[in-house]
Design a protein around this motif. Structure first.
Motif, mmCIF file in Angstrom:
data_model
loop_
_atom_site.group_PDB
_atom_site.id
_atom_site.type_symbol
_atom_site.label_atom_id
_atom_site.label_comp_id
_atom_site.label_asym_id
_atom_site.label_seq_id
_atom_site.Cartn_x
_atom_site.Cartn_y
_atom_site.Cartn_z
ATOM 1 N N LYS A 10 116.330 26.217 47.044
ATOM 2 C CA LYS A 10 114.823 26.682 47.055
ATOM 3 C C LYS A 10 114.223 25.183 46.643
ATOM 4 O O LYS A 10 114.911 24.420 45.907
ATOM 5 N N CYS A 11 113.348 24.497 47.496
ATOM 6 C CA CYS A 11 112.776 23.019 47.174
ATOM 7 C C CYS A 11 111.557 23.259 46.206
ATOM 8 O O CYS A 11 110.712 24.087 46.642
ATOM 9 N N ASP A 12 111.563 22.503 45.253
ATOM 10 C CA ASP A 12 110.380 22.617 44.070
ATOM 11 C C ASP A 12 109.138 21.846 44.675
ATOM 12 O O ASP A 12 108.018 22.077 44.179
ATOM 13 N N ALA A 13 109.611 20.849 45.734
ATOM 14 C CA ALA A 13 108.546 20.194 46.108
ATOM 15 C C ALA A 13 107.561 20.952 47.200
ATOM 16 O O ALA A 13 106.342 20.876 47.051
ATOM 17 N N CYS A 14 108.064 21.357 48.236
ATOM 18 C CA CYS A 14 107.376 21.995 49.158
ATOM 19 C C CYS A 14 107.378 23.385 49.116
ATOM 20 O O CYS A 14 106.612 24.119 50.033
ATOM 21 N N GLY A 15 108.218 24.064 48.220
ATOM 22 C CA GLY A 15 108.439 25.592 48.268
ATOM 23 C C GLY A 15 109.330 26.468 49.397
ATOM 24 O O GLY A 15 109.440 27.425 49.120
ATOM 25 N N VAL A 28 119.059 16.779 49.808
ATOM 26 C CA VAL A 28 117.754 16.718 49.794
ATOM 27 C C VAL A 28 117.119 17.921 50.542
ATOM 28 O O VAL A 28 117.922 18.309 51.683
ATOM 29 N N CYS A 29 115.640 18.190 50.704
ATOM 30 C CA CYS A 29 115.106 19.367 51.400
ATOM 31 C C CYS A 29 115.068 18.724 52.858
ATOM 32 O O CYS A 29 114.664 17.724 53.178
ATOM 33 N N ASP A 30 115.449 19.379 53.487
ATOM 34 C CA ASP A 30 115.095 19.145 55.302
ATOM 35 C C ASP A 30 113.818 19.290 55.606
ATOM 36 O O ASP A 30 113.742 18.234 56.421
ATOM 37 N N TYR A 31 112.874 19.750 54.836
ATOM 38 C CA TYR A 31 111.498 19.448 55.183
ATOM 39 C C TYR A 31 110.843 18.105 54.955
ATOM 40 O O TYR A 31 110.177 17.549 55.359
ATOM 41 N N CYS A 32 111.179 18.093 53.484
ATOM 42 C CA CYS A 32 110.158 16.929 52.690
ATOM 43 C C CYS A 32 110.932 15.746 52.386
ATOM 44 O O CYS A 32 110.557 14.956 51.665
ATOM 45 N N GLY A 33 112.486 15.923 52.083
ATOM 46 C CA GLY A 33 113.149 14.956 51.875
ATOM 47 C C GLY A 33 113.227 14.957 50.190
ATOM 48 O O GLY A 33 114.025 14.109 49.636
HETATM 49 ZN ZN LIG Z 1 110.772 20.477 50.451
#
Ligand SMILES: [Zn+2]
Length: 306
Positions: A10-15, A28-33
């Motif tokens: 779960k990414c805390d930055a983009c959810g 890192v998150c695939d969507y927002c890095g």
């Molecule tokens: Zn993210």
């Protein structure tokens, strides 16, 4: 479907919640890095409830990366070194959750159309010979407005984004996906095994219908605007919504440009791309600066010739 061990982050930055094979080591998150990602306890794929229909990828990593670089190069405004900075290790094949919403609509519209008419008007002018003020008549054009109304029918099959990270604009820009039987992925577990990822949905059916109504109302309004010179109101009546969960294949690219993470997304089936391309400050400066320099030169030359 083969049974495999999976993990979800779960990414805390983009959810976004993204599921991959258990041996996947995300940093890192695939969507927002973002590096702020939390790993949830490992689970078995069969423990996950029945999967919806899943559209398969047609473009592999190399083909997708090639298309991205060509796209980055194709914009005149992009900095020249941008294509070189797009790295293949920052692209991910993600099965993105969505809803397919089908509905028939009817829109009643009201507006007005105009006709150009002419009327005789009385004016005054000064006669240059006599210096006297004299009256004369002239034809003057004016618009006369007439009320108009009508109805139109529409049929929609919208893909509504259920991703927690991608926006509806990003998903809409990639439409359509072929959702026919032969385009479906046969084995999602096998696809995850090959390094692909799947995002868990963040949007339920009710919310998907609400979003679909909003999008369709906007489309209907634009359609009505093409029917009449001045649209005053458009009211859309919806039939019954048919909703179905679907998973669509998306290549997600992250590329750094001068310290800023940019994201581009690609339809994994058709190659349709959407994203922001950074603008080269130097090229913009030259494009504005050259015409200004030409104007300045003309002004100086004309002043010297006087
Ligand atoms: Zn993210």
């Amino acid at each position: 479907m083969a049974e495999i061990a999976v993990k979800t982050i779960k990414c805390d930055a983009c959810g976004a919640s993204i599921t991959g094979i258990s041996t996947w080591k995300p940093s890192v998150c695939d969507y927002c890095g973002s590096e702020v990602i939390v790993e949830l306890p490992a689970a078995s794929m069969s423990a996950v409830a029945e999967r919806p229909r899943c559209v398969g990828f047609r473009l592999d990593a190399a083909q997708a990366g090639e298309r991205l670089r060509a796209w980055l190069k194709s914009s005149f405004w992009s900095p020249g070194d941008l294509a070189a900075t797009a790295r293949t290790d920052e692209q991910a094949a993600i099965y993105v959750p969505a809803w397919e919403a089908q509905v028939e609509v009817e829109t009643a519209w009201q507006g007005a159309r105009s006709e150009t008419r002419h009327r005789r008007v009385s004016k005054t002018r000064t006669n240059p010979q006599t210096g006297q003020t004299e009256r004369y008549e002239e034809d003057e054009a004016y618009q006369e407005w007439y009320p108009a109304s009508g109805t139109r029918q529409g049929s929609y099959a919208e893909v509504i984004n259920a991703s927690g990270a991608l926006t509806q604009d990003e998903v809409s820009a990639l439409m359509p996906w072929d959702t026919g039987a032969e385009a479906m992925e046969e084995d999602l577990a096998d696809a995850l095994n090959r390094g692909r990822r799947m995002e868990e949905p963040s949007v339920g059916a009710e919310e998907a219908v609400r979003r679909a109504r909003e999008i369709i109302e906007g489309r209907e309004r634009s359609e009505c605007q093409t029917l009449i010179e001045r649209l005053d109101s458009a009211s859309t009546r919806f039939g019954e919504f048919l909703t179905q969960r679907v998973i669509v294949p998306v290549w997600v690219f992250r590329y750094n440009y001068k310290g800023k993470v940019q994201r581009a997304v690609m339809n994994g089936q058709t190659g349709e791309l959407h994203g922001e391309r950074p603008v080269s400050g130097l090229k913009v400066a030259l494009a504005i600066g050259i015409p200004l320099a030409v104007i300045a030169a003309i002004v100086i030359v004309s002043m010297l010739m006087k």
